[in-house]
Scaffold this active site. Sequence first.
Site, PDB file in Angstrom:
ATOM      1  N   ARG A  24       6.025  22.774  -7.870  1.00 18.29           N
ATOM      2  CA  ARG A  24       5.362  22.827  -6.562  1.00 18.29           C
ATOM      3  C   ARG A  24       4.949  21.452  -6.056  1.00 18.29           C
ATOM      4  NH1 ARG A  24       0.408  26.161  -8.235  1.00 18.29           N
ATOM      5  NH2 ARG A  24       0.732  24.756  -9.979  1.00 18.29           N
ATOM      6  N   ARG A  59      -6.228  -6.651   2.891  1.00 21.60           N
ATOM      7  CA  ARG A  59      -7.569  -6.289   3.367  1.00 21.60           C
ATOM      8  C   ARG A  59      -8.551  -6.773   2.307  1.00 21.60           C
ATOM      9  NH1 ARG A  59      -7.514  -1.889   7.422  1.00 21.60           N
ATOM     10  NH2 ARG A  59      -5.391  -1.080   7.588  1.00 21.60           N
ATOM     11  N   HIS A 119     -14.118  -6.403  -3.033  1.00 18.24           N
ATOM     12  CA  HIS A 119     -12.883  -5.644  -3.218  1.00 18.24           C
ATOM     13  C   HIS A 119     -11.881  -5.970  -2.118  1.00 18.24           C
ATOM     14  CE1 HIS A 119     -10.313  -2.055  -2.425  1.00 18.24           C
ATOM     15  NE2 HIS A 119     -10.083  -2.239  -3.709  1.00 18.24           N
ATOM     16  N   TYR A 132     -11.391   5.624  -0.239  1.00 19.86           N
ATOM     17  CA  TYR A 132     -12.589   4.961  -0.748  1.00 19.86           C
ATOM     18  C   TYR A 132     -13.730   5.970  -0.777  1.00 19.86           C
ATOM     19  CZ  TYR A 132     -10.077   1.091   1.590  1.00 19.86           C
ATOM     20  OH  TYR A 132      -9.133   0.208   2.055  1.00 19.86           O
ATOM     21  N   ASP A 166     -11.161 -10.776   8.379  1.00 23.95           N
ATOM     22  CA  ASP A 166     -10.861 -11.217   7.017  1.00 23.95           C
ATOM     23  C   ASP A 166     -10.478 -12.696   6.956  1.00 23.95           C
ATOM     24  OD1 ASP A 166     -11.440  -8.647   6.240  1.00 23.95           O
ATOM     25  OD2 ASP A 166      -9.391  -8.112   5.682  1.00 23.95           O
TER      26      ASP A 166
END
Length: 182
Positions: A24, A59, A119, A132, A166
């Site tokens: 499946r 990012r 991060h 997240y 950033d």
Amino acid sequence: MFQINLTAIPGCYEIQPRIFDDARGRFVKVFHRKAFAEHGLEVDFAEEYYSVSHQGVIRGMHFQNPPMDHVKVVYCTQGEVFDVVTDLRLESPSYGKSVTLNLSADKGNYVYIPKGLAHGFCATSESATLVYKVATEYSPEHDAGILWSSIGIAWPTVSPMLSERDRGFIALSDFKSPFVYG
């Protein structure tokens, strides 16, 4: 239920859940309150969101300052990313050091990020979706970051696609950390 592996940064873990594949498709449990609590991990999450990034997008390196700093759990539900966490906690044995992981939907692994770590990631597949879970709500006045290119990482792209935000973060060497280890 989970294989929890310590990284080179104290309190930061790569977690491998059990994966159930059959005709499946696939079933993966990424969070279980009791199992997390038994390992001393955060169990109270305030928000959950996701990003979709094209190949070559970087990012990061993101975090929230106290008192809105938070634990994060990050995993990839589609594609693959080169994931990076950097320790910003003063007095930490790994202060200023980074850990890299390849997170992928195929592997099903994820990263548990304690407070005081930045991060970021680079999408290495054509497209990547990252989910997240965070322990505090997003707070624009506490939202911060350090410059992705200032942490000594060999990113897997020569011409990254970045947001203006950033690009404008300060270098790690100029960062005055509000985080303390322990």
